[in-house]
Design a protein around this motif. Structure first.
Motif, PDB file in Angstrom:
ATOM      1  N   GLN A  68       0.831  -1.198   0.000  1.00 42.59           N
ATOM      2  CA  GLN A  68       0.000   0.000   0.000  1.00 42.59           C
ATOM      3  C   GLN A  68       0.869   1.254   0.000  1.00 42.59           C
ATOM      4  OE1 GLN A  68      -2.221   0.796   3.672  1.00 42.59           O
ATOM      5  NE2 GLN A  68      -4.015   1.155   2.394  1.00 42.59           N
ATOM      6  N   HIS A  69       0.525   2.202  -0.859  1.00 42.59           N
ATOM      7  CA  HIS A  69       1.270   3.470  -0.904  1.00 42.59           C
ATOM      8  C   HIS A  69       0.885   4.353   0.281  1.00 42.59           C
ATOM      9  CE1 HIS A  69       3.339   6.956  -2.444  1.00 42.59           C
ATOM     10  NE2 HIS A  69       2.222   7.631  -2.462  1.00 42.59           N
ATOM     11  N   ARG A  70      -0.362   4.560   0.480  1.00 41.75           N
ATOM     12  CA  ARG A  70      -0.885   5.325   1.620  1.00 41.75           C
ATOM     13  C   ARG A  70      -2.233   4.732   2.002  1.00 41.75           C
ATOM     14  NH1 ARG A  70       3.577   6.807   1.605  1.00 41.75           N
ATOM     15  NH2 ARG A  70       4.441   8.884   1.468  1.00 41.75           N
ATOM     16  N   ALA A  71      -2.653   4.954   3.232  1.00 37.28           N
ATOM     17  CA  ALA A  71      -3.865   4.306   3.747  1.00 37.28           C
ATOM     18  C   ALA A  71      -5.162   4.964   3.281  1.00 37.28           C
ATOM     19  CB  ALA A  71      -3.827   4.279   5.273  1.00 37.28           C
ATOM     20  N   ARG A  72      -5.145   6.216   2.941  1.00 39.11           N
ATOM     21  CA  ARG A  72      -6.400   6.885   2.582  1.00 39.11           C
ATOM     22  C   ARG A  72      -6.968   6.341   1.272  1.00 39.11           C
ATOM     23  NH1 ARG A  72      -3.953  12.088   4.979  1.00 39.11           N
ATOM     24  NH2 ARG A  72      -4.822  11.947   7.077  1.00 39.11           N
ATOM     25  N   TYR A  73      -8.278   6.298   1.212  1.00 38.03           N
ATOM     26  CA  TYR A  73      -9.038   5.698   0.113  1.00 38.03           C
ATOM     27  C   TYR A  73      -8.566   6.159  -1.271  1.00 38.03           C
ATOM     28  CZ  TYR A  73     -12.948   4.658  -2.987  1.00 38.03           C
ATOM     29  OH  TYR A  73     -13.706   4.213  -4.036  1.00 38.03           O
ATOM     30  N   HIS A  74      -8.341   7.429  -1.431  1.00 36.46           N
ATOM     31  CA  HIS A  74      -8.067   7.984  -2.756  1.00 36.46           C
ATOM     32  C   HIS A  74      -6.649   7.723  -3.259  1.00 36.46           C
ATOM     33  CE1 HIS A  74     -12.042   9.693  -3.002  1.00 36.46           C
ATOM     34  NE2 HIS A  74     -11.894  10.072  -1.737  1.00 36.46           N
ATOM     35  N   TYR A  75      -5.847   7.044  -2.465  1.00 37.06           N
ATOM     36  CA  TYR A  75      -4.519   6.600  -2.904  1.00 37.06           C
ATOM     37  C   TYR A  75      -4.534   5.162  -3.421  1.00 37.06           C
ATOM     38  CZ  TYR A  75      -2.067  10.518  -0.586  1.00 37.06           C
ATOM     39  OH  TYR A  75      -1.596  11.742  -0.207  1.00 37.06           O
ATOM     40  N   GLN A  76      -5.689   4.513  -3.435  1.00 38.56           N
ATOM     41  CA  GLN A  76      -5.736   3.072  -3.687  1.00 38.56           C
ATOM     42  C   GLN A  76      -5.194   2.633  -5.041  1.00 38.56           C
ATOM     43  OE1 GLN A  76      -9.686   1.202  -4.243  1.00 38.56           O
ATOM     44  NE2 GLN A  76     -10.517   3.298  -4.206  1.00 38.56           N
ATOM     45  N   TRP A  77      -5.039   3.522  -5.995  1.00 39.79           N
ATOM     46  CA  TRP A  77      -4.529   3.147  -7.321  1.00 39.79           C
ATOM     47  C   TRP A  77      -3.003   3.237  -7.405  1.00 39.79           C
ATOM     48  CZ3 TRP A  77      -8.964   5.864  -6.356  1.00 39.79           C
ATOM     49  CH2 TRP A  77     -10.147   5.232  -6.717  1.00 39.79           C
ATOM     50  N   SER A  78      -2.364   3.579  -6.302  1.00 40.84           N
ATOM     51  CA  SER A  78      -0.905   3.670  -6.256  1.00 40.84           C
ATOM     52  C   SER A  78      -0.350   2.624  -5.300  1.00 40.84           C
ATOM     53  CB  SER A  78      -0.473   5.062  -5.776  1.00 40.84           C
ATOM     54  OG  SER A  78      -0.812   6.036  -6.745  1.00 40.84           O
ATOM     55  N   VAL A  79       0.846   2.129  -5.621  1.00 43.20           N
ATOM     56  CA  VAL A  79       1.517   1.142  -4.774  1.00 43.20           C
ATOM     57  C   VAL A  79       2.971   1.544  -4.585  1.00 43.20           C
ATOM     58  CG1 VAL A  79       0.050  -0.806  -5.447  1.00 43.20           C
ATOM     59  CG2 VAL A  79       2.127  -0.323  -6.747  1.00 43.20           C
ATOM     60  N   ASP A  80       3.570   1.011  -3.534  1.00 43.36           N
ATOM     61  CA  ASP A  80       5.013   1.081  -3.348  1.00 43.36           C
ATOM     62  C   ASP A  80       5.562  -0.294  -3.705  1.00 43.36           C
ATOM     63  OD1 ASP A  80       4.790   3.675  -2.434  1.00 43.36           O
ATOM     64  OD2 ASP A  80       5.075   3.163  -0.324  1.00 43.36           O
ATOM     65  N   VAL A  81       6.751  -0.326  -4.279  1.00 40.30           N
ATOM     66  CA  VAL A  81       7.367  -1.597  -4.653  1.00 40.30           C
ATOM     67  C   VAL A  81       8.762  -1.688  -4.057  1.00 40.30           C
ATOM     68  CG1 VAL A  81       6.013  -1.896  -6.761  1.00 40.30           C
ATOM     69  CG2 VAL A  81       8.192  -0.663  -6.865  1.00 40.30           C
ATOM     70  N   SER A  82       9.184  -2.923  -3.796  1.00 37.08           N
ATOM     71  CA  SER A  82      10.507  -3.195  -3.230  1.00 37.08           C
ATOM     72  C   SER A  82      11.060  -4.463  -3.853  1.00 37.08           C
ATOM     73  CB  SER A  82      10.423  -3.401  -1.715  1.00 37.08           C
ATOM     74  OG  SER A  82       9.984  -2.231  -1.075  1.00 37.08           O
ATOM     75  N   VAL A  83      12.382  -4.522  -3.931  1.00 39.58           N
ATOM     76  CA  VAL A  83      13.051  -5.711  -4.446  1.00 39.58           C
ATOM     77  C   VAL A  83      14.322  -5.928  -3.626  1.00 39.58           C
ATOM     78  CG1 VAL A  83      14.274  -4.425  -6.260  1.00 39.58           C
ATOM     79  CG2 VAL A  83      13.932  -6.891  -6.509  1.00 39.58           C
ATOM     80  N   TYR A  84      14.603  -7.177  -3.283  1.00 38.62           N
ATOM     81  CA  TYR A  84      15.800  -7.547  -2.532  1.00 38.62           C
ATOM     82  C   TYR A  84      16.409  -8.781  -3.183  1.00 38.62           C
ATOM     83  CZ  TYR A  84      14.165  -4.270   0.934  1.00 38.62           C
ATOM     84  OH  TYR A  84      13.748  -3.120   1.555  1.00 38.62           O
TER      85      TYR A  84
END
Length: 190
Positions: A68-84
């Protein structure tokens, strides 16, 4: 080689992640998660977002996931990504092999933007993200203090698809597994 993560991968993923927590500012976590915590993270993430591993003959070489990028409803179309990536398998194209299907899956789910935060300096991570098409969008200066010094975190973004007017909510990853979109996304790693 690239597949969905399972709880049985947790011990190896915890070992890959541990040095990033204990020995570097790459992660701002204080304590490295153990196998049980990693199992919880995988299962929690897979309720909504993809978590992929690169594995060969039972050896997890690396992993990538969205969150999840941010918890608020209107951020739902964005994500954070990570790779290790395990240190023995860096610079072999595994990061790209994980990120290609991850981004494709996220687009199938209906996400519009992916974001990556990178503790600076980190030439390897910056290079991977920019090779994948991520564009730098800003730097949080002195945002974290770890290992006796202040660290900047740069942010990069990648458009997964064009934004739509009145978009549908993104689909949980479990609902796209096995669909033609899923199959095409997983084929993106080859």
């Amino acid at each position: 080689m690239i597949r969905l993560a399972t709880p049985s991968d947790a011990a190896q993923m915890a070992e890959i992640y541990r040095p990033f927590v204990i020995q570097s500012p790459v992660s701002f976590e204080t304590e490295a998660p153990d196998e049980a915590e990693m199992v919880d993270r995988v299962l929690s993430t897979l309720k909504t977002y993809p978590w992929l591993v690169a594995a060969k003959q039972g050896q997890v070489m690396g992993y990538a996931y969205a969150s999840q990028h941010r918890a608020r409803y209107h951020y739902q179309w964005s994500v954070d990504v990570s790779v290790y990536i395990h240190p023995d398998f860096r610079r072999l194209g595994i990061g790209k092999a994980l990120y290609q299907p991850l981004m494709a899956i996220l687009a199938v789910q209906g996400f519009v933007m992916a974001h990556a935060g990178i503790t600076l300096p980190n030439e390897g991570s910056v290079g991977l993200h920019e090779a994948m098409g991520f564009k730098p969008i800003g730097v949080y200066r002195n945002v974290g203090y770890k290992l006796g010094q202040w660290h900047d975190v740069g942010w990069w973004e990648l458009a997964l698809q064009a934004p739509q007017i009145d978009p549908a909510a993104p689909i949980p990853v479990g609902q796209v597994i096995g669909t033609p979109g899923w199959e095409m996304a997983m084929a993106a790693s080859s």
